[in-house]
Design an enzyme around this catalytic site. Structure first.
Site, PDB file in Angstrom:
ATOM      1  N   GLU A   1       7.728  12.390 -13.831  1.00 34.17           N
ATOM      2  CA  GLU A   1       8.385  13.166 -12.433  1.00 34.17           C
ATOM      3  C   GLU A   1       8.480  14.281 -12.655  1.00 34.17           C
ATOM      4  OE1 GLU A   1      10.674  10.663 -10.017  1.00 34.17           O
ATOM      5  OE2 GLU A   1      10.021   8.245 -10.083  1.00 34.17           O
TER       6      GLU A   1
ATOM      7  N   TYR B   1      13.725  17.276 -11.843  1.00 38.94           N
ATOM      8  CA  TYR B   1      13.192  18.036 -10.901  1.00 38.94           C
ATOM      9  C   TYR B   1      14.329  19.270  -9.763  1.00 38.94           C
ATOM     10  CZ  TYR B   1      11.208  13.621  -8.496  1.00 38.94           C
ATOM     11  OH  TYR B   1      10.662  12.988  -8.612  1.00 38.94           O
TER      12      TYR B   1
ATOM     13  N   ARG C   1       0.769   5.961 -12.722  1.00 37.61           N
ATOM     14  CA  ARG C   1       1.912   5.540 -12.655  1.00 37.61           C
ATOM     15  C   ARG C   1       2.431   5.090 -11.478  1.00 37.61           C
ATOM     16  NH1 ARG C   1       8.134   7.572 -12.643  1.00 37.61           N
ATOM     17  NH2 ARG C   1       8.597   5.869 -12.693  1.00 37.61           N
TER      18      ARG C   1
ATOM     19  N   GLU D   1      15.225   5.439 -13.599  1.00 33.47           N
ATOM     20  CA  GLU D   1      15.784   5.900 -13.894  1.00 33.47           C
ATOM     21  C   GLU D   1      17.237   4.827 -13.401  1.00 33.47           C
ATOM     22  OE1 GLU D   1      15.137   9.034 -10.407  1.00 33.47           O
ATOM     23  OE2 GLU D   1      14.318  10.285 -11.612  1.00 33.47           O
TER      24      GLU D   1
ATOM     25  N   HIS E   1      11.680  -0.603  -9.781  1.00 36.10           N
ATOM     26  CA  HIS E   1      11.484   0.679  -9.252  1.00 36.10           C
ATOM     27  C   HIS E   1      12.858   0.532  -8.441  1.00 36.10           C
ATOM     28  CE1 HIS E   1      10.299   5.783  -9.352  1.00 36.10           C
ATOM     29  NE2 HIS E   1      11.030   4.714  -8.288  1.00 36.10           N
TER      30      HIS E   1
ATOM     31  N   ASN F   1      12.125  12.137 -16.490  1.00 35.67           N
ATOM     32  CA  ASN F   1      11.981  12.659 -15.228  1.00 35.67           C
ATOM     33  C   ASN F   1      12.952  13.777 -14.854  1.00 35.67           C
ATOM     34  OD1 ASN F   1      10.272  10.174 -14.886  1.00 35.67           O
ATOM     35  ND2 ASN F   1      11.404   9.151 -13.379  1.00 35.67           N
TER      36      ASN F   1
HETATM   37  C1  PNW Z   1      13.317   9.949  -8.364  1.00 35.90           C
HETATM   38  N1  PNW Z   1      18.267  11.733  -5.681  1.00 35.90           N
HETATM   39  O1  PNW Z   1      14.578   9.480  -8.235  1.00 35.90           O
HETATM   40  C2  PNW Z   1      12.272   8.606  -7.766  1.00 35.90           C
HETATM   41  O2  PNW Z   1      11.892   8.050  -9.382  1.00 35.90           O
HETATM   42  C3  PNW Z   1      11.532   9.116  -6.879  1.00 35.90           C
HETATM   43  O3  PNW Z   1      11.341   7.347  -6.601  1.00 35.90           O
HETATM   44  C4  PNW Z   1      11.990   9.658  -5.928  1.00 35.90           C
HETATM   45  O4  PNW Z   1      10.635  10.215  -4.851  1.00 35.90           O
HETATM   46  C5  PNW Z   1      11.813  10.843  -6.237  1.00 35.90           C
HETATM   47  O5  PNW Z   1      13.097  11.403  -7.575  1.00 35.90           O
HETATM   48  C6  PNW Z   1      12.171  12.282  -5.497  1.00 35.90           C
HETATM   49  O6  PNW Z   1      13.696  12.537  -4.813  1.00 35.90           O
HETATM   50  C7  PNW Z   1      15.165  10.215  -7.426  1.00 35.90           C
HETATM   51  O7  PNW Z   1      19.590  12.281  -6.477  1.00 35.90           O
HETATM   52  C8  PNW Z   1      16.810  11.116  -8.172  1.00 35.90           C
HETATM   53  O8  PNW Z   1      19.287  11.642  -4.746  1.00 35.90           O
HETATM   54  C9  PNW Z   1      17.371  11.269  -7.907  1.00 35.90           C
HETATM   55  C10 PNW Z   1      17.543  11.137  -6.336  1.00 35.90           C
HETATM   56  C11 PNW Z   1      16.853  10.554  -5.282  1.00 35.90           C
HETATM   57  C12 PNW Z   1      15.317   9.831  -6.210  1.00 35.90           C
END
Ligand code: PNW
Length: 463
Positions: free
Chosen positions: A367, A296, A75, A165, A119, A294
């Site tokens: 992601e 995290y 991707r 996002e 992006h 995505n």
């Molecule tokens: C993703 N925040 O987004 C992005 O799609 C990527 O570009 C990024 O590198 C990756 O996560 C890791 O951070 C983010 O809240 C989602 O600061 C949330 C945040 C930042 C990036």
């Protein structure tokens, strides 16, 4: 060992601005990020991405790096201002040639290309001259750009993603102001997001009318969402967690999969939330062929109606004062270098939540990954924390699949260490370590580990 379904897709992700560099090479026009990074104080210790991981000039070797670990899908994002330096109008043939070559090289290696059209690197002209995402003009401009990409690449692409996002671009770019274009407003994020949804839907409509038949391609957009676990079983906390998910994921996924914004957002935001006309609802509803997530991290959520000082932009999922939600973390949770909690069960619960709320869609995790303080030691990077992170999250994916969640693939963020937006190069997410002085790439232990995982199509169970 936990064995995955035979056709499960293992991939990894990057984005143009974060890896390509070559910011003005071969006719590329400037984007909002090229300029935002030049404002003193905006980016960690003055970093910018003029060179980044220099992927633009090392693309062939980077494709080989993917082949080396057996990646089945890649991707990446297309830089809008590399294709259309002015945002609209004249096409830059050198930009087309770059992505065309990338796609061909990937296909030669049997790696499925998954392009994202946008992006976050909006062409600067559209910001200066048209007021960026605040102007509905963006809908047609974005569609024009998508048309160019489909025209040149649709013959070889099966999976398209429109924009990455929208939550982050709207909230961090127009609400908290820590990302380009750096605006701070409590109204603009909802307007910017509205225009992004309309642009997405219009692009999907164009794709289905004009290009889908070429390759029977599919199209969607990556939505990011953290999990919200109720702090207690009190009904008000359970409701707060649901509300937090409405404001994070429902904001986008409800219009696309169900036809309108969540009721909780309408009630709380009043006039600040734009309304869709009937025609717009019809255009937006159903504008995704699969769910792209995505993910995290996780927080506890509790009901709260005052004292919002704990809200941190990247942990909040929006304005706490709009949601009346207070977030917190469990002191036992491990944290990554981003300060993000490592809570694998959060992904499991979120996958089930999506499955139930949106009618059991086919889902891809586009992601998931982590930043840790990776150290190069004697030519090796022993990133055991990343391996444990991935093992944990991937095991939870396996569990969800076993219970009927239609998860079809998983992409690690990221192939390479890269430019982490306002945090510059201080956060490393890659399977490959990048020495930003020389641009040399070194496979981390996690790259070898992921290679074995793909080969065996299985992950070792957590003890
Ligand atoms: C993703 N925040 O987004 C992005 O799609 C990527 O570009 C990024 O590198 C990756 O996560 C890791 O951070 C983010 O809240 C989602 O600061 C949330 C945040 C930042 C990036």
């Amino acid at each position: 060992m936990l064995l995955f379904p035979k056709d499960f897709l293992w991939g990894c992700s990057t984005s143009a601005y974060q890896v390509e560099g070559a910011w003005d090479q071969d006719g590329k026009g400037p984007s909002v990020w090229d300029v935002f990074t030049q404002i003193p104080g905006k980016i960690n210790i003055g970093h910018d991405a003029r060179i980044a991981a220099d992927h633009y000039n090392r693309m062939e070797r980077d494709v080989q790096l993917m082949a080396d670990i057996g990646i089945r899908a890649y991707r990446f994002s297309i830089s809008w201002s590399r294709i259309l330096p002015q945002g609209q109008g004249k096409v830059n043939k050198m930009g087309i040639a770059f992505y065309s070559k990338l796609i061909d090289l990937l296909l030669e290696k049997d790696i499925t290309p998954w392009p994202t059209l946008f992006h976050w690197d909006l062409p600067l002209t559209l910001q200066f001259e048209k007021d960026g995402l605040l102007n509905p003009y963006i809908v047609d401009a974005f569609t024009e750009y998508a048309d160019v990409c489909f025209y040149y690449f649709a013959d070889r692409i099966k999976y398209w993603l429109t924009l990455n996002e929208p939550y982050v671009y709207a909230m961090l770019g127009y609400g908290f102001g820590c990302m380009a274009p750096g605006r701070k407003s409590m109204t603009e994020p909802y307007l910017a997001a509205h225009h992004l949804l309309l642009a997405h839907a219009k692009i999907v409509q164009l794709f289905r009318e004009k290009y889908k038949h070429i390759n029977n391609g599919k199209i969607s957009l990556p939505l990011n969402c953290d999990w919200r676990e109720p702090l207690t079983y009190k009904p008000e906390d359970t409701a707060a967690a649901q509300r937090a998910l409405d404001f994070f994921l429902g904001w986008f996924a409800d219009p696309i999969f169900l036809g309108d914004y969540p009721e909780s957002m309408k009630v709380r935001l009043g006039d600040r939330l734009p309304a869709f006309s009937t025609d717009e609802k019809d255009m937006v509803r159903g504008s995704a062929d699969f769910f792209a997530l995505n993910h995290y991290t996780t927080h506890y959520a509790e009901a709260c109606s005052e004292g919002f000082e704990n809200a941190v932009p990247w942990e909040n999922g929006g304005f706490a004062e709009d949601q009346h939600v207070k977030l917190s973390s469990d002191p036992t949770w491990e944290k990554t270098e981003m300060g993000w909690n490592v809570v694998p069960y959060g992904l499991y619960k979120l996958l089930h939540w999506i499955h139930k709320r949106y009618g059991q869609p086919e889902t891809y995790i586009t992601e998931n990954g982590c930043a840790f303080n990776d150290q190069l030691d004697n030519g090796c990077v022993n990133d055991h924390q990343r391996i444990e992170f991935l093992r944990g999250y991937i095991s939870e994916c396996h569990k969800a699949i076993g219970e009927g969640v239609k998860l079809k693939g998983y992409f690690v963020w990221s192939l390479l260490d890269n430019f982490e937006w306002m945090l510059g190069y201080s956060k490393r997410f890659g399977l490959y370590y990048v020495d930003f002085q020389t641009a040399k790439r070194i496979p981390k232990a996690s790259a070898h580990w992921y290679c074995n995982l793909i080969k065996s199509n299985s992950v070792q169970e957590l003890k």
